[in-house]
Write a protein that holds these residues in place. Sequence first.
Motif, PDB file in Angstrom:
ATOM      1  N   PHE A   1      58.608  24.194 -16.940  1.00  0.00           N
ATOM      2  CA  PHE A   1      58.247  25.650 -16.167  1.00  0.00           C
ATOM      3  C   PHE A   1      58.166  26.367 -18.582  1.00  0.00           C
ATOM      4  O   PHE A   1      58.553  26.672 -18.536  1.00  0.00           O
ATOM      5  N   SER A   2      56.706  27.613 -18.170  1.00  0.00           N
ATOM      6  CA  SER A   2      57.222  28.505 -18.919  1.00  0.00           C
ATOM      7  C   SER A   2      57.383  30.472 -18.116  1.00  0.00           C
ATOM      8  O   SER A   2      56.621  29.953 -17.162  1.00  0.00           O
ATOM      9  N   LEU A   3      58.383  30.563 -18.764  1.00  0.00           N
ATOM     10  CA  LEU A   3      58.983  31.303 -17.938  1.00  0.00           C
ATOM     11  C   LEU A   3      58.268  32.406 -18.283  1.00  0.00           C
ATOM     12  O   LEU A   3      58.005  33.073 -19.619  1.00  0.00           O
TER      13      LEU A   3
ATOM     14  N   SER B   1      69.059  35.529 -17.347  1.00  0.00           N
ATOM     15  CA  SER B   1      68.395  34.829 -16.676  1.00  0.00           C
ATOM     16  C   SER B   1      67.294  33.730 -17.360  1.00  0.00           C
ATOM     17  O   SER B   1      67.132  32.429 -16.375  1.00  0.00           O
ATOM     18  N   VAL B   2      67.096  33.420 -18.174  1.00  0.00           N
ATOM     19  CA  VAL B   2      66.538  32.604 -19.326  1.00  0.00           C
ATOM     20  C   VAL B   2      67.242  30.974 -19.128  1.00  0.00           C
ATOM     21  O   VAL B   2      67.515  30.384 -18.659  1.00  0.00           O
ATOM     22  N   ALA B   3      68.930  31.611 -19.368  1.00  0.00           N
ATOM     23  CA  ALA B   3      69.858  30.497 -19.371  1.00  0.00           C
ATOM     24  C   ALA B   3      70.527  29.794 -18.477  1.00  0.00           C
ATOM     25  O   ALA B   3      70.148  28.788 -18.144  1.00  0.00           O
ATOM     26  N   ILE B   4      70.423  30.794 -17.253  1.00  0.00           N
ATOM     27  CA  ILE B   4      70.121  29.816 -15.709  1.00  0.00           C
ATOM     28  C   ILE B   4      69.637  29.051 -15.830  1.00  0.00           C
ATOM     29  O   ILE B   4      69.723  28.349 -15.097  1.00  0.00           O
ATOM     30  N   LEU B   5      67.677  29.494 -16.090  1.00  0.00           N
ATOM     31  CA  LEU B   5      67.007  28.419 -15.275  1.00  0.00           C
ATOM     32  C   LEU B   5      66.527  27.845 -16.442  1.00  0.00           C
ATOM     33  O   LEU B   5      65.971  26.194 -16.344  1.00  0.00           O
ATOM     34  N   ALA B   6      67.022  27.338 -17.529  1.00  0.00           N
ATOM     35  CA  ALA B   6      66.515  26.370 -18.337  1.00  0.00           C
ATOM     36  C   ALA B   6      67.640  25.294 -17.868  1.00  0.00           C
ATOM     37  O   ALA B   6      67.876  24.583 -17.855  1.00  0.00           O
ATOM     38  N   ALA B   7      69.131  25.766 -17.388  1.00  0.00           N
ATOM     39  CA  ALA B   7      69.940  24.955 -16.512  1.00  0.00           C
ATOM     40  C   ALA B   7      69.109  23.965 -15.725  1.00  0.00           C
ATOM     41  O   ALA B   7      69.633  23.173 -15.685  1.00  0.00           O
ATOM     42  N   LYS B   8      68.958  25.380 -14.838  1.00  0.00           N
ATOM     43  CA  LYS B   8      68.236  24.602 -13.727  1.00  0.00           C
ATOM     44  C   LYS B   8      67.499  23.267 -13.440  1.00  0.00           C
ATOM     45  O   LYS B   8      67.592  22.687 -12.905  1.00  0.00           O
ATOM     46  N   ALA B   9      66.390  23.881 -14.754  1.00  0.00           N
ATOM     47  CA  ALA B   9      65.259  22.953 -15.283  1.00  0.00           C
ATOM     48  C   ALA B   9      65.542  21.859 -15.292  1.00  0.00           C
ATOM     49  O   ALA B   9      65.584  20.724 -14.640  1.00  0.00           O
TER      50      ALA B   9
ATOM     51  N   ASN C   1      55.365  33.363 -12.013  1.00  0.00           N
ATOM     52  CA  ASN C   1      56.721  34.289 -11.922  1.00  0.00           C
ATOM     53  C   ASN C   1      57.780  33.830 -11.488  1.00  0.00           C
ATOM     54  O   ASN C   1      58.183  33.574 -10.014  1.00  0.00           O
ATOM     55  N   VAL C   2      57.814  32.433 -11.979  1.00  0.00           N
ATOM     56  CA  VAL C   2      58.841  31.698 -11.383  1.00  0.00           C
ATOM     57  C   VAL C   2      60.531  32.485 -12.067  1.00  0.00           C
ATOM     58  O   VAL C   2      61.382  32.731 -12.780  1.00  0.00           O
ATOM     59  N   TYR C   3      61.440  33.515 -10.714  1.00  0.00           N
ATOM     60  CA  TYR C   3      62.211  33.987 -10.958  1.00  0.00           C
ATOM     61  C   TYR C   3      63.501  33.636 -10.886  1.00  0.00           C
ATOM     62  O   TYR C   3      64.147  34.553 -11.339  1.00  0.00           O
ATOM     63  N   ASN C   4      63.779  33.084 -10.470  1.00  0.00           N
ATOM     64  CA  ASN C   4      64.927  32.084  -9.650  1.00  0.00           C
ATOM     65  C   ASN C   4      65.224  31.018  -9.421  1.00  0.00           C
ATOM     66  O   ASN C   4      64.443  30.340  -9.183  1.00  0.00           O
ATOM     67  N   GLU C   5      66.346  30.468  -9.266  1.00  0.00           N
ATOM     68  CA  GLU C   5      66.694  28.907  -8.929  1.00  0.00           C
ATOM     69  C   GLU C   5      65.906  27.635  -7.987  1.00  0.00           C
ATOM     70  O   GLU C   5      65.238  26.653  -7.987  1.00  0.00           O
ATOM     71  N   ASP C   6      65.579  28.747  -6.981  1.00  0.00           N
ATOM     72  CA  ASP C   6      65.296  28.058  -5.399  1.00  0.00           C
ATOM     73  C   ASP C   6      63.917  28.327  -5.404  1.00  0.00           C
ATOM     74  O   ASP C   6      63.536  27.244  -5.098  1.00  0.00           O
ATOM     75  N   THR C   7      63.229  28.951  -6.437  1.00  0.00           N
ATOM     76  CA  THR C   7      61.694  28.765  -7.038  1.00  0.00           C
ATOM     77  C   THR C   7      61.470  27.481  -7.719  1.00  0.00           C
ATOM     78  O   THR C   7      60.560  27.168  -7.566  1.00  0.00           O
ATOM     79  N   MET C   8      61.727  27.280  -8.890  1.00  0.00           N
ATOM     80  CA  MET C   8      61.831  26.616  -9.482  1.00  0.00           C
ATOM     81  C   MET C   8      62.506  25.128  -8.958  1.00  0.00           C
ATOM     82  O   MET C   8      61.616  24.131 -10.003  1.00  0.00           O
ATOM     83  N   ALA C   9      63.301  24.837  -7.946  1.00  0.00           N
ATOM     84  CA  ALA C   9      63.574  23.702  -7.672  1.00  0.00           C
ATOM     85  C   ALA C   9      62.188  23.246  -6.408  1.00  0.00           C
ATOM     86  O   ALA C   9      61.792  22.349  -5.970  1.00  0.00           O
TER      87      ALA C   9
END
Length: 302
Positions: A138-140, A148-156, A120-128
């Motif tokens: 990260f498998s979303l 949301s996927v676009a934002i997290l892909a960019a953050k990754a 359940n990685v739903y946001n950039e802070d969790t990913m970071a």
Amino acid sequence: MAVTMSKLTMAPILFHWSAEDKLAFYHRIADAPVDDVYLGEVVCSKRAPFFEKHYDEVADALTKAGKQVVFSTLAEVMLKRERHMIAGFCALEDFPLEINDSAALWHLNDKSYRVGPLMNVYNEDTMAYLAARGAVHFSLPPELPRDSVAILAAKAKELGATTEVQVFGRLSLALSARCYHARAHGRIKDNCQFVCEQDPDGMPLNTLDNQEFLSVNGIQTLSHSYLNLIGELQDLQDMGVTHFRLSPHTVDMVAVAEIFRAVLDGETNAQDGRAQLDALDIPAPFVNGFWHGQAGHRMVGA
């Protein structure tokens, strides 16, 4: 053939298949056009002993076939034996690890690892946070909408990590401490007698007016319908998603992989790929509603 950096992956088998059926499945997948293959019991620790002795054999065969083998951990850790299972997987040195429960973080000691879709990685802070502690992939969660996927892909990408999105198969919706599969057959979880093996793609769960609704797999609730993002592959590639996940079912998964591979590589367009998937007689409707920010059981733009 078009050059592509997109990797096609085969998720761990979620269902309680016999050891013979799993061996036959991985024998076929060794010849399929997939890059990464996930092994391991994700749903129920009681099932694990049926196939553990075959891991070395299967991993060796897949590696020789050019596949990257990744071991996946349990998605729910409640018992002492389950903590020991997690510790054992985290000690592996020869293969990458995908974690599906935060209990694994205790054992990793900043060792690099992949994060599974059940974390359940739903946001950039969790990913970071996880990337700072060794996460490199990260498998979303499959219920995330496109934005949301676009934002997290960019953050990754910013964090130097890669991203993966499920594009085929029933969607995992929930996990429970209790086993509904056992309860539906008048049994308790500790004496389930592995009744889930009767339903190799999950037990159908209908509404009171007998409409097909969900599918039950032990402690896991899945969608009845099958996610199909073949029409969204180009969009996923454009936003930087690198890995495309197929969830195994008893349908012809080699044919499914060949169709998705051809579309990813630009050898077949999405419309033709969808028609080829329709011809496989998948025993449930296709959906993509979550991706479009709608109810998950809907198919948008079919």
